[in-house]
Design a protein around this motif. Structure first.
Motif, PDB file in Angstrom:
ATOM      1  N   GLU A   1      -4.689  12.445   4.208  1.00  0.00           N
ATOM      2  CA  GLU A   1      -4.404  11.119   4.169  1.00  0.00           C
ATOM      3  C   GLU A   1      -4.501  10.533   2.619  1.00  0.00           C
ATOM      4  O   GLU A   1      -6.098  10.673   2.395  1.00  0.00           O
ATOM      5  N   ILE A   2      -3.677  10.001   2.025  1.00  0.00           N
ATOM      6  CA  ILE A   2      -3.970   9.281   0.789  1.00  0.00           C
ATOM      7  C   ILE A   2      -3.477   7.904   0.727  1.00  0.00           C
ATOM      8  O   ILE A   2      -2.030   7.620   0.998  1.00  0.00           O
TER       9      ILE A   2
ATOM     10  N   MET B   1       0.884  -1.150   0.112  1.00  0.00           N
ATOM     11  CA  MET B   1      -0.043   0.006  -0.059  1.00  0.00           C
ATOM     12  C   MET B   1       0.917   1.453  -0.091  1.00  0.00           C
ATOM     13  O   MET B   1       1.783   1.257   0.722  1.00  0.00           O
ATOM     14  N   ARG B   2       0.684   2.067  -0.767  1.00  0.00           N
ATOM     15  CA  ARG B   2       1.172   3.231  -0.896  1.00  0.00           C
ATOM     16  C   ARG B   2       0.631   4.528  -0.215  1.00  0.00           C
ATOM     17  O   ARG B   2      -0.443   4.710  -0.428  1.00  0.00           O
TER      18      ARG B   2
ATOM     19  N   PRO C   1       6.343   5.333   4.859  1.00  0.00           N
ATOM     20  CA  PRO C   1       5.805   4.085   4.918  1.00  0.00           C
ATOM     21  C   PRO C   1       4.299   4.002   5.532  1.00  0.00           C
ATOM     22  O   PRO C   1       3.927   4.687   6.087  1.00  0.00           O
ATOM     23  N   PRO C   2       3.436   2.681   4.976  1.00  0.00           N
ATOM     24  CA  PRO C   2       2.407   2.538   5.458  1.00  0.00           C
ATOM     25  C   PRO C   2       1.950   2.462   6.478  1.00  0.00           C
ATOM     26  O   PRO C   2       0.843   3.060   7.190  1.00  0.00           O
ATOM     27  N   GLU C   3       2.954   2.440   7.713  1.00  0.00           N
ATOM     28  CA  GLU C   3       2.660   2.244   9.127  1.00  0.00           C
ATOM     29  C   GLU C   3       2.717   3.630   9.728  1.00  0.00           C
ATOM     30  O   GLU C   3       2.513   3.605  10.883  1.00  0.00           O
ATOM     31  N   VAL C   4       2.990   4.665   8.870  1.00  0.00           N
ATOM     32  CA  VAL C   4       2.901   6.091   9.734  1.00  0.00           C
ATOM     33  C   VAL C   4       1.479   6.449   9.693  1.00  0.00           C
ATOM     34  O   VAL C   4       0.924   6.673   8.643  1.00  0.00           O
TER      35      VAL C   4
ATOM     36  N   LYS D   1      13.646  11.674   7.501  1.00  0.00           N
ATOM     37  CA  LYS D   1      12.803  10.799   7.922  1.00  0.00           C
ATOM     38  C   LYS D   1      12.731   9.403   6.945  1.00  0.00           C
ATOM     39  O   LYS D   1      11.932   8.469   7.300  1.00  0.00           O
ATOM     40  N   GLY D   2      13.443   9.340   5.682  1.00  0.00           N
ATOM     41  CA  GLY D   2      13.230   8.518   4.566  1.00  0.00           C
ATOM     42  C   GLY D   2      11.885   8.842   4.124  1.00  0.00           C
ATOM     43  O   GLY D   2      11.711   7.766   3.242  1.00  0.00           O
ATOM     44  N   TRP D   3      11.487   9.735   3.808  1.00  0.00           N
ATOM     45  CA  TRP D   3      10.225  10.186   3.202  1.00  0.00           C
ATOM     46  C   TRP D   3      10.671  10.962   1.876  1.00  0.00           C
ATOM     47  O   TRP D   3      11.709  11.134   1.741  1.00  0.00           O
TER      48      TRP D   3
END
Lengths: 63, 63
Positions: free
Chosen positions: B43-44, A1-2, B14-17, A33-35
């Motif tokens: 959020e998307i 999931m993106r 990442p999806p967990e954020v 943050k690696g984003w």
């Protein structure tokens, strides 16, 4: 999931902060943050967009 | 002189954020610089806006 977060807003900074400084600081934060960021920024002074040549463009509220 | 930078774009994470985590991290960064943010985030997931109740809204590209 993106997953992405869309940001629409303005960050107010002291007048001495240049667009390059702002951009580098902002992207530095995102990357730390690696984003990743996709999009753009526009400089506003006293409610007017500042064009690439440094001149004053239209008022923000006229959009 | 009042200076602002308008941001229009998306930050991919990442999806967990979660949205709360993202917001707190983003505002924490802005405030750590002594700056302030006015605006909002959305959020998307996989190209669809996520509504406040967690359900899937319209596609981003349909705007």
């Amino acid at each position: 999931m993106r997953k992405e977060f869309e940001i629409q807003g303005c960050i107010e900074v002291p007048p001495e902060v240049t667009e390059d400084e702002f951009w580098n600081t902002f992207i530095g934060f995102v990357e730390s943050k690696g984003w990743s960021f996709g999009g753009g920024i526009r400089e506003i002074q006293d409610g007017y967009y500042i064009l690439a040549d440094g001149s004053r463009g239209r008022r923000v509220l006229d959009e």
